[in-house]
Scaffold this motif. Structure first.
Motif, mmCIF file in Angstrom:
data_model
loop_
_atom_site.group_PDB
_atom_site.id
_atom_site.type_symbol
_atom_site.label_atom_id
_atom_site.label_comp_id
_atom_site.label_asym_id
_atom_site.label_seq_id
_atom_site.Cartn_x
_atom_site.Cartn_y
_atom_site.Cartn_z
ATOM 1 N N SER A 145 -16.523 -6.233 125.256
ATOM 2 C CA SER A 145 -17.694 -6.572 126.066
ATOM 3 C C SER A 145 -17.912 -5.518 127.143
ATOM 4 O O SER A 145 -16.954 -4.994 127.721
ATOM 5 N N LEU A 181 -24.697 -10.298 120.786
ATOM 6 C CA LEU A 181 -24.675 -11.575 120.079
ATOM 7 C C LEU A 181 -24.503 -12.742 121.053
ATOM 8 O O LEU A 181 -24.274 -13.872 120.633
ATOM 9 N N PHE A 182 -24.617 -12.448 122.353
ATOM 10 C CA PHE A 182 -24.321 -13.467 123.378
ATOM 11 C C PHE A 182 -25.291 -13.304 124.550
ATOM 12 O O PHE A 182 -24.903 -13.323 125.697
ATOM 13 N N TYR A 230 -23.014 -21.662 128.203
ATOM 14 C CA TYR A 230 -22.442 -20.488 127.553
ATOM 15 C C TYR A 230 -20.927 -20.541 127.746
ATOM 16 O O TYR A 230 -20.448 -20.749 128.855
ATOM 17 N N CYS A 280 -17.041 -18.673 126.612
ATOM 18 C CA CYS A 280 -16.246 -17.642 125.947
ATOM 19 C C CYS A 280 -14.810 -17.793 126.413
ATOM 20 O O CYS A 280 -14.550 -17.977 127.610
ATOM 21 N N HIS A 315 -24.240 -21.985 123.692
ATOM 22 C CA HIS A 315 -24.005 -20.638 123.167
ATOM 23 C C HIS A 315 -22.526 -20.310 123.367
ATOM 24 O O HIS A 315 -21.957 -20.588 124.417
ATOM 25 N N TYR A 316 -21.910 -19.694 122.360
ATOM 26 C CA TYR A 316 -20.499 -19.355 122.526
ATOM 27 C C TYR A 316 -20.181 -18.032 121.860
ATOM 28 O O TYR A 316 -20.849 -17.597 120.934
ATOM 29 N N GLU A 317 -19.144 -17.386 122.386
ATOM 30 C CA GLU A 317 -18.640 -16.149 121.805
ATOM 31 C C GLU A 317 -17.124 -16.207 121.832
ATOM 32 O O GLU A 317 -16.522 -16.426 122.888
ATOM 33 N N ARG A 318 -16.537 -16.002 120.681
ATOM 34 C CA ARG A 318 -15.079 -15.961 120.596
ATOM 35 C C ARG A 318 -14.638 -14.537 120.879
ATOM 36 O O ARG A 318 -15.156 -13.599 120.279
ATOM 37 N N CYS A 354 -19.637 -7.630 115.098
ATOM 38 C CA CYS A 354 -18.913 -8.593 115.931
ATOM 39 C C CYS A 354 -17.411 -8.569 115.707
ATOM 40 O O CYS A 354 -16.640 -8.801 116.623
ATOM 41 N N GLU A 364 -15.770 -10.793 114.376
ATOM 42 C CA GLU A 364 -15.306 -12.152 114.660
ATOM 43 C C GLU A 364 -15.881 -13.171 113.687
ATOM 44 O O GLU A 364 -15.738 -14.368 113.889
ATOM 45 N N CYS A 412 -21.632 -12.479 112.937
ATOM 46 C CA CYS A 412 -22.909 -11.764 112.833
ATOM 47 C C CYS A 412 -23.378 -11.562 111.399
ATOM 48 O O CYS A 412 -24.573 -11.375 111.156
#
Length: 347
Positions: free
Chosen positions: A60, A106-107, A196, A198, A222-225, A271, A273, A276
């Motif tokens: 990030s 993506l976030f 959101y 993470c 919304h989430y991002e690993r 991504c 992860e 995407c």
């Protein structure tokens, strides 16, 4: 899929120890020109090579989006490391030159939100560090709730406490007995709030569970690993049908990592992860053990394709229809110069 985007050579201008396990790297172009613009929540891919092993990790951007004179990324040393974090901590220093992708996002923040609730756990704070100045500049309504085991695991804790967003930040350190009640926090938010999150899988799963109990619309969560799903399962043989090339994919290593470490080909994956879909690859023989969050249940059951960044073989052999090209023959262009996109240049 082969890489189509151009990679950017950058020089490391500053390396800072944020905690004993987290370093922040400041990156600038070699000629002093501005880097591509980005929005809060974006990440870049950093390519690294050590001997015959090659790593590509997503990090990030933690710097403010309105300052493209440089980028900043934060890297937590993982134990055990799959290679990338150890390389960044042990090999990269001021003066090193790296190759990075243009920012991908993506976030991103949802501009329809009346209020933005940011929930971070541990190193999952990183994407929010670019969200915060963007929210402040937009005069948006927002709050950050940050949970960690203790100050050592809470990267950027001191900066957030004393920085311009301090009034919007709330901290929960387990070492001091502070606990974050997700359902209570999310249930107290005003209507029109977007959430959101993470951080560790347990935190993300907790937010998603609370959202279901509270009957929040899925488009508001919304989430991002920040870490790949574990590459579970035993070793198997992978064949790239177009080239006839075969390699062993060890336990604990993803297909994408195995291909990169063997220096076989470049694969699009924004991504890394399983979210995407850019590394989706047709399956010709064998079956996949799917770990992604992109394919539907029906698509996974059909066994026609898989995301090679996180999914593995369900068995001892897997044949994929992945276009093959020697990485040594691939090039990218930067301001008129051709560059090898797989080499990390160290001075």
């Amino acid at each position: 899929m082969t890489v189509t985007e151009k990679l950017i050579p950058v020089q490391v201008t500053v390396v800072e120890c944020i905690t004993a396990s987290i370093k922040r790297f400041t990156l600038a172009t070699l000629d002093g020109r501005a880097l591509p613009t980005f929005a809060g929540g974006s990440h870049v891919l950093v390519q690294m090579q050590q001997g015959i092993q090659r790593f590509t990790n997503a990090y990030s951007l933690v710097s403010a989006p309105d300052d493209t004179r440089h980028y900043q990324i934060a890297v937590q040393r993982e134990e055990p490391s799959r290679g990338g974090s150890a390389f960044m901590h042990e090999q990269v220093r001021v003066g090193s030159t790296l190759l990075i992708s243009a920012p991908n996002n993506l976030f991103a923040l949802d501009r329809r939100a009346d209020h933005h609730l940011l929930i971070a756990g541990g190193i999952g704070i990183t994407p929010f560090l670019s969200h915060l100045p963007e929210l402040a500049a937009a005069k948006a309504s927002y709050a950050l709730h940050y949970a960690a085991r203790g100050e050592e695991q809470a990267g950027f804790y001191a900066e957030l406490q004393d920085g311009p967003h301090a009034a919007h930040c709330h901290f929960y350190l387990a070492s001091t007995g502070q606990r974050l009640s997700l359902q209570q926090l999310m249930g107290a938010q005003p209507s029109g709030t977007h959430v959101y999150v993470c951080g560790p899988r347990r935190l993300i799963d907790g937010v998603l569970a609370a959202a279901r109990v509270l009957e929040l619309d899925s488009h508001r969560v919304h989430y991002e690993r920040f870490a790949q799903a574990p590459a579970s399962g035993g070793e198997f043989t992978l064949e790239l049908r177009r080239s006839g090339h075969r390699l062993q994919v060890p336990e604990g290593v993803s297909i994408l990592q195995a291909i990169e470490r063997a220096n076989l080909t470049q694969v699009d994956c924004l991504c890394r992860e399983g979210v995407c879909g850019t590394c989706e690859t047709p399956i010709l023989e064998g079956e996949a053990e799917h770990h992604d969050q992109y394919l539907s249940a029906e698509e996974k059951a059909a066994q026609r394709s898989m995301l090679i960044c996180v999914s593995r073989a369900r068995g001892s052999r897997l044949v994929l229809d992945l276009r093959w090209s020697r990485a040594e023959g691939a090039v990218c262009e930067y301001q008129g110069r051709l560059l090898d996109p797989v080499i990390v240049y160290l001075t």
